[in-house]
Design a protein around this motif. Structure first.
Motif, short mmCIF file in Angstrom:
data_model
loop_
_atom_site.label_atom_id
_atom_site.label_comp_id
_atom_site.label_asym_id
_atom_site.label_seq_id
_atom_site.Cartn_x
_atom_site.Cartn_y
_atom_site.Cartn_z
N VAL A 92 0.83 -1.21 0.00
CA VAL A 92 0.00 0.00 0.00
C VAL A 92 0.86 1.25 0.00
CG1 VAL A 92 -1.63 1.35 1.38
CG2 VAL A 92 -2.01 -1.10 1.06
N GLU A 106 -7.82 -8.32 -9.10
CA GLU A 106 -8.02 -8.26 -7.65
C GLU A 106 -6.68 -8.27 -6.91
OE1 GLU A 106 -10.70 -7.62 -5.90
OE2 GLU A 106 -11.88 -7.44 -7.74
N GLN A 153 -3.91 -7.00 -8.01
CA GLN A 153 -3.32 -5.68 -8.19
C GLN A 153 -4.04 -4.62 -7.37
OE1 GLN A 153 -3.49 -5.24 -12.46
NE2 GLN A 153 -1.63 -6.44 -12.80
N MET A 154 -5.35 -4.75 -7.21
CA MET A 154 -6.11 -3.74 -6.49
C MET A 154 -6.03 -3.92 -4.98
SD MET A 154 -9.58 -2.91 -8.69
CE MET A 154 -10.32 -4.49 -8.35
N TYR A 155 -5.73 -5.15 -4.49
CA TYR A 155 -5.81 -5.37 -3.05
C TYR A 155 -4.89 -4.44 -2.24
CZ TYR A 155 -6.33 -7.73 1.39
OH TYR A 155 -6.57 -7.99 2.71
N PRO A 156 -3.60 -4.28 -2.50
CA PRO A 156 -2.76 -4.94 -3.52
C PRO A 156 -1.90 -6.05 -2.90
CG PRO A 156 -1.68 -2.94 -2.78
CD PRO A 156 -2.94 -3.07 -1.95
N LYS A 200 -6.11 1.25 -11.21
CA LYS A 200 -7.32 1.43 -10.39
C LYS A 200 -6.95 1.70 -8.93
CE LYS A 200 -10.91 -1.23 -12.79
NZ LYS A 200 -11.86 -2.35 -12.65
N GLU A 201 -6.00 0.93 -8.41
CA GLU A 201 -5.57 1.13 -7.03
C GLU A 201 -4.95 2.51 -6.86
OE1 GLU A 201 -4.06 0.96 -3.11
OE2 GLU A 201 -5.81 0.14 -4.13
N ARG A 202 -4.16 2.94 -7.83
CA ARG A 202 -3.55 4.27 -7.73
C ARG A 202 -4.62 5.36 -7.73
NH1 ARG A 202 1.05 3.60 -11.63
NH2 ARG A 202 2.67 2.55 -10.44
N ARG A 228 -7.64 5.13 -6.68
CA ARG A 228 -8.27 5.10 -5.36
C ARG A 228 -7.41 5.86 -4.34
NH1 ARG A 228 -9.97 -0.72 -3.78
NH2 ARG A 228 -7.75 -1.03 -3.43
N ARG A 229 -6.09 5.64 -4.40
CA ARG A 229 -5.19 6.35 -3.49
C ARG A 229 -5.14 7.85 -3.79
NH1 ARG A 229 -3.95 4.58 1.18
NH2 ARG A 229 -1.95 5.69 1.14
#
Length: 395
Positions: free
Chosen positions: A33, A80, A82-85, A255-257, A259-260
Motif C-alpha cells: 500500500v 483483484e 493488483q487492487m488489493y494490492p 485502479k488502485e492508484r 483510489r489512493r
C-alpha cells in the motif's frame, strides 16, 4: 458505468477477495500500500501460499497445474491481486518462460521445470535486451556455439530485472550468424550459478536496485537446455513478448492508484482547501479515469478473444494495451505528485509526521521516476505502433 460480469463471475471475484483478506500477510500488505519494496523472502512466501491454494499458475493448462478458469476469471484474479494490492506471481517464470516451455518444450523440460516454476523453487529472470539491442531485439549479439553436447555462450544482457535473486535465466542467443537476424536465434535456459556468469547492479533513477547487467564468458550449458528447435527462438520470443505486453497494461494497478489519489486528494489541502476540490485537478483525474475505463474494455475484448480463438495465440492488440496501459500508469504517478506537492521530495521520509498518508507520500516521487520506464520496457511505444500498423491494420 459498470462492466457486465455474470453472476458466477461476480461470485468468483468475491471468493478471490475473501481469500486475499484471509491470506495476505499484514506486513507485506502495508508495504504494498505504501509503495515500499517487498523482500524476496516475503514474495516467495506469498507466492507459495498462492500455489498451495492452487492459484499459483492459474492460467496454465490444467495438466501442468493450472485451474481451468476462463480467461475472464483469470483477468478478475489478476485485477483483484493488483487492487488489493498483493504481488502477482513472478512474471518471468509464471507468465513468460513457463508458457514457452509447456508450448514448445520437450517432455523432460516440462516435467522438470514447470513444477519448480509453480512453487518458486527457481527464481527466473529474462535475458533478452542487450546494449544496442533493445527495441531492435533481433540485432542481438550474444552467441551460443554448439560444441559436442554443450552450448558455449558468450555475450552480455542488460536491464535484467531481479538477476541478483535469480537461479535461472532464459536467453535468446545467436546460433547461426550467417542467417538473417530473426532466423538465427535460439531460446536457451541457463543456470545462473554457472561458471562464467557475472551480475553487475544498475542503480535506477529512483535510487533502487532492481535491474542488472549480466555477462556470459564461455558459459557451458547442456544441449538439452535448448527449448524447441534450434534457430526458431525468435518465434518463441515473439510468443513470450505478446503475453508480456498484455500484462503490462496493469489495469488493476492503475485502479488502485486512482483510489489512493482520491483518498490523498481528499485529505491534503492546497491553498486552504482539499486538492480534490480544485476544478483543474478534477478534470485531469476524470480524463484519466475515462482513459482507464476504455483500456479496461479493450483488455476485456482481448480476453474474450482468447476464449473464442484459443489461448496462447499471440494477439496484435496486446501492443495497444501496452501503449495505453503505460500512458495511464505514468499519468497516475503524475497525479499523485500533483496531489502531494512539496511532500514529493524523493528521499524525505517525513519522520516528524505521524500521519500515515504523509509517511506513504515519501514513496510517490520514486514511483513517478521509476514509471518513466514503462513506455520503454517490453518494447518501446514506437515499436508497438509499428506492430499495430502491421499486425492489426495490415499496413
Amino acid at each position: 458505468m459498470h462492466l457486465a460480469f455474470t453472476e458466477g463471475e461476480q461470485a468468483f471475484r468475491e471468493e478471490v477477495r475473501q481469500f486475499l483478506r484471509d491470506s495476505v500477510p499484514p506486513a507485506m500488505l502495508r508495504k504494498m500500500v505504501e509503495g515500499r519494496d517487498v523482500s524476496k523472502e516475503e514474495m516467495v512466501t506469498w507466492w507459495r501460499i498462492l500455489n498451495e491454494k492452487g492459484w499459483g499458475v492459474s492460467h496454465w493448462p490444467k495438466e501442468y497445474g493450472g485451474t481451468g478458469w476462463t480467461s475472464v476469471q483469470h483477468y478478475i484474479f489478476k485485477e483483484e491481486l493488483q487492487m488489493y494490492p498483493a504481488p502477482t506471481p513472478l512474471a518471468f517464470g509464471v507468465s513468460m518462460v513457463g508458457p514457452v516451455i509447456y508450448t514448445f518444450g520437450d517432455e523432460a523440460q516440462k516435467k522438470y521445470y514447470l513444477p519448480r516454476i509453480a512453487n518458486i523453487d527457481d527464481w527466473w529472470c529474462q535475458g533478452f535486451s542487450e546494449p544496442g539491442s533493445g527495441s531492435d531485439l533481433a540485432s542481438l549479439k550474444t552467441k551460443a556455439e554448439r560444441k559436442g553436447d554443450k552450448w558455449i555462450i558468450n555475450g552480455q544482457k542488460t536491464w535484467t530485472t531481479f538477476a541478483q535473486y535469480a537461479d535461472m535465466i532464459f536467453c535468446i542467443c545467436r546460433t547461426d550468424p550467417a542467417a538473417k537476424k530473426q532466423a538465427g536465434i535460439s531460446f536457451i535456459l541457463v543456470d545462473m550459478k554457472s561458471k562464467g556468469i557475472t551480475v553487475r547492479p544498475i542503480q535506477t533513477i529512483d535510487g533502487g536496485h532492481e535491474i542488472n547487467e549480466v555477462f556470459f564468458d564461455d558459459v557451458e550449458m547442456p544441449v538439452e537446455n535448448l527449448v524447441g528447435e534450434e534457430n526458431k527462438g525468435w518465434d518463441y520470443a515473439k510468443f513470450l513478448l505478446s503475453n508480456e505486453r498484455c500484462g503490462i497494461a496493469r489495469v488493476g494497478v492503475s485502479k488502485e492508484r486512482i483510489r489512493r489519489i482520491k483518498k490523498l486528494a481528499s485529505n491534503i489541502e492546497s491553498y486552504g482547501r482539499p486538492v480534490i476540490e480544485d476544478p483543474a485537478f478534477r478534470e485531469k483525474l476524470a480524463a484519466c479515469e475515462i482513459e482507464l475505463k476504455a483500456l479496461e474494455l479493450t483488455q476485456l475484448r482481448v480476453v474474450a478473444d482468447e476464449d473464442k480463438d484459443g489461448k496462447g495465440k499471440p494477439n496484435g492488440a496486446s501492443s495497444m494495451l501496452k501503449i495505453k496501459g503505460a500512458e495511464i500508469q505514468q499519468t497516475t504517478t503524475e497525479l499523485l505528485m500533483e496531489v502531494i506537492g512539496p511532500f514529493a521530495a524523493p528521499y524525505d521520509e517525513h519522520p516528524e509526521s505521524s500521519d500515515e498518508a504523509m509517511d506513504w507520500t515519501a514513496q510517490i516521487a520514486p514511483s513517478y521516476f521509476n514509471n518513466r520506464k514503462v513506455s520503454i520496457y517490453g518494447g518501446s511505444d514506437e515499436i508497438q505502433r509499428n506492430i499495430i500498423a502491421k499486425v492489426v491494420l495490415g499496413l
